[in-house]
Design an enzyme around this catalytic site. Structure first.
Site, PDB file in Angstrom:
ATOM      1  N   ASN A  13      33.504  21.923  38.893  1.00 29.14           N
ATOM      2  CA  ASN A  13      32.872  22.372  40.051  1.00 29.14           C
ATOM      3  C   ASN A  13      33.029  23.918  39.889  1.00 29.14           C
ATOM      4  O   ASN A  13      33.877  24.400  39.212  1.00 29.14           O
ATOM      5  CB  ASN A  13      33.958  21.888  41.124  1.00 29.14           C
ATOM      6  CG  ASN A  13      34.953  21.731  41.083  1.00 29.14           C
ATOM      7  OD1 ASN A  13      35.850  21.798  39.919  1.00 29.14           O
ATOM      8  ND2 ASN A  13      36.202  21.894  42.100  1.00 29.14           N
TER       9      ASN A  13
ATOM     10  N   GLU B 227      32.828  26.787  42.649  1.00 33.50           N
ATOM     11  CA  GLU B 227      32.963  27.023  44.105  1.00 33.50           C
ATOM     12  C   GLU B 227      32.430  28.533  44.424  1.00 33.50           C
ATOM     13  O   GLU B 227      32.245  29.572  43.346  1.00 33.50           O
ATOM     14  CB  GLU B 227      34.173  26.819  44.604  1.00 33.50           C
ATOM     15  CG  GLU B 227      34.788  25.419  44.596  1.00 33.50           C
ATOM     16  CD  GLU B 227      35.967  25.160  45.202  1.00 33.50           C
ATOM     17  OE1 GLU B 227      36.984  26.272  45.580  1.00 33.50           O
ATOM     18  OE2 GLU B 227      36.420  24.126  45.309  1.00 33.50           O
TER      19      GLU B 227
ATOM     20  N   CYS C 123      29.267  21.032  42.829  1.00 40.81           N
ATOM     21  CA  CYS C 123      30.213  19.873  42.218  1.00 40.81           C
ATOM     22  C   CYS C 123      29.898  19.885  40.921  1.00 40.81           C
ATOM     23  O   CYS C 123      28.816  20.042  40.295  1.00 40.81           O
ATOM     24  CB  CYS C 123      29.753  18.591  43.080  1.00 40.81           C
ATOM     25  SG  CYS C 123      30.213  18.426  44.703  1.00 40.81           S
TER      26      CYS C 123
ATOM     27  N   GLU D   1      29.575  17.003  39.059  1.00 40.87           N
ATOM     28  CA  GLU D   1      28.557  16.198  38.486  1.00 40.87           C
ATOM     29  C   GLU D   1      27.054  16.882  38.580  1.00 40.87           C
ATOM     30  O   GLU D   1      26.308  16.448  37.817  1.00 40.87           O
ATOM     31  CB  GLU D   1      28.473  14.960  39.685  1.00 40.87           C
ATOM     32  CG  GLU D   1      29.812  14.122  39.421  1.00 40.87           C
ATOM     33  CD  GLU D   1      30.594  14.701  40.673  1.00 40.87           C
ATOM     34  OE1 GLU D   1      30.976  16.002  40.892  1.00 40.87           O
ATOM     35  OE2 GLU D   1      31.313  13.830  41.368  1.00 40.87           O
TER      36      GLU D   1
ATOM     37  N   CYS E 254      30.843  12.293  45.445  1.00 42.08           N
ATOM     38  CA  CYS E 254      30.480  12.810  46.665  1.00 42.08           C
ATOM     39  C   CYS E 254      29.039  11.973  46.934  1.00 42.08           C
ATOM     40  O   CYS E 254      28.186  11.930  45.869  1.00 42.08           O
ATOM     41  CB  CYS E 254      30.673  14.335  47.162  1.00 42.08           C
ATOM     42  SG  CYS E 254      29.172  15.130  46.471  1.00 42.08           S
TER      43      CYS E 254
ATOM     44  N   CYS F  82      26.386  13.975  45.081  1.00 43.94           N
ATOM     45  CA  CYS F  82      26.272  13.907  43.561  1.00 43.94           C
ATOM     46  C   CYS F  82      25.583  12.480  43.242  1.00 43.94           C
ATOM     47  O   CYS F  82      24.999  12.280  42.265  1.00 43.94           O
ATOM     48  CB  CYS F  82      27.778  13.955  43.120  1.00 43.94           C
ATOM     49  SG  CYS F  82      28.033  15.937  42.941  1.00 43.94           S
TER      50      CYS F  82
HETATM   51  N1  THU Z   1      33.814  18.067  44.455  1.00 47.66           N
HETATM   52  C1  THU Z   1      33.178  17.816  43.103  1.00 47.66           C
HETATM   53  O1  THU Z   1      33.171  18.526  42.272  1.00 47.66           O
HETATM   54  N2  THU Z   1      32.604  16.485  42.819  1.00 47.66           N
HETATM   55  C2  THU Z   1      32.509  15.667  43.826  1.00 47.66           C
HETATM   56  O2  THU Z   1      31.970  14.343  43.695  1.00 47.66           O
HETATM   57  C3  THU Z   1      33.685  15.827  45.035  1.00 47.66           C
HETATM   58  C4  THU Z   1      34.079  17.139  45.157  1.00 47.66           C
HETATM   59  C5  THU Z   1      34.367  19.404  44.460  1.00 47.66           C
HETATM   60  C6  THU Z   1      33.754  20.506  45.334  1.00 47.66           C
HETATM   61  C7  THU Z   1      34.776  21.218  45.819  1.00 47.66           C
HETATM   62  O3  THU Z   1      34.640  22.287  45.002  1.00 47.66           O
HETATM   63  C8  THU Z   1      36.103  20.473  45.434  1.00 47.66           C
HETATM   64  O4  THU Z   1      35.762  19.455  44.679  1.00 47.66           O
HETATM   65  C9  THU Z   1      36.694  19.976  46.846  1.00 47.66           C
HETATM   66  O5  THU Z   1      36.066  19.404  47.528  1.00 47.66           O
END
Ligand code: THU
Length: 150
Positions: free
Chosen positions: A45, A47, A56, A58, A98, A101
């Site tokens: 991830n 941010e 994210c 994925e 999520c 993704c």
């Molecule tokens: N996140 C992912 O990288 N993949 C997911 O499927 C769920 C959430 C990340 C987004 C954010 O940087 C952190 O997890 C918290 O939500």
């Protein structure tokens, strides 16, 4: 066989998660994609200070596979995540992709004409879940609806 693949992908995803840029959520996620040729493409991830721009793990991994010309070659996905303490992700509860993704992975799945195995784990421990993308995102809308892919 699939247990071996799951462990390999979870290990690669955990390695990738070490590079998470997640200073806002402190939640590190790693993803590892198995390709038809046996190679692995990872993502973590990413941010952003403008929170809504965050990507994210994925999605990053799928975009990376696409950039390598391998979008159609993804066969399985390993996903791990956990809260960071002291810069290290902890916890053994599996995380699942999520909604966004799932849709992004569906793009790759339908373009490749195959369902994806999705292995979900936490940041540590041996526990993992095995899913099919088609179970995580049933009745998906995708390239096939537009006459593309597969
Ligand atoms: N996140 C992912 O990288 N993949 C997911 O499927 C769920 C959430 C990340 C987004 C954010 O940087 C952190 O997890 C918290 O939500």
């Amino acid at each position: 066989m699939s247990a071996e693949i799951a462990k390999t992908l979870i290990e690669a995803a955990r390695e990738a998660a070490r590079n998470a840029h997640a200073p806002y959520s402190n939640f590190a996620v790693g993803a590892a994609l198995l390709m038809t040729d046996g190679s692995i493409v990872t993502g973590t991830n990413f941010e952003n200070a403008s929170y809504g721009l965050s990507l994210c793990a994925e999605t990053v991994a799928a975009a990376r596979a696409n950039a390598e010309g391998k979008l159609r070659e993804i066969v399985a996905v390993g996903i791990v995540g956990g809260m960071m303490r002291g810069g290290i992700a902890h916890g053994s509860d599996p995380i699942r992709p999520c909604g966004r993704c799932r849709q992004v992975l569906n793009e790759a799945a339908q373009m490749g004409g195959r369902d994806l195995a999705v292995y979900c784990a936490g940041a540590e421990g041996d526990a993992y879940e095995t899913h099919r993308l088609s179970d995580l995102l049933p009745h998906a809308f995708g390239p096939a609806d537009l006459g593309i892919g597969g």
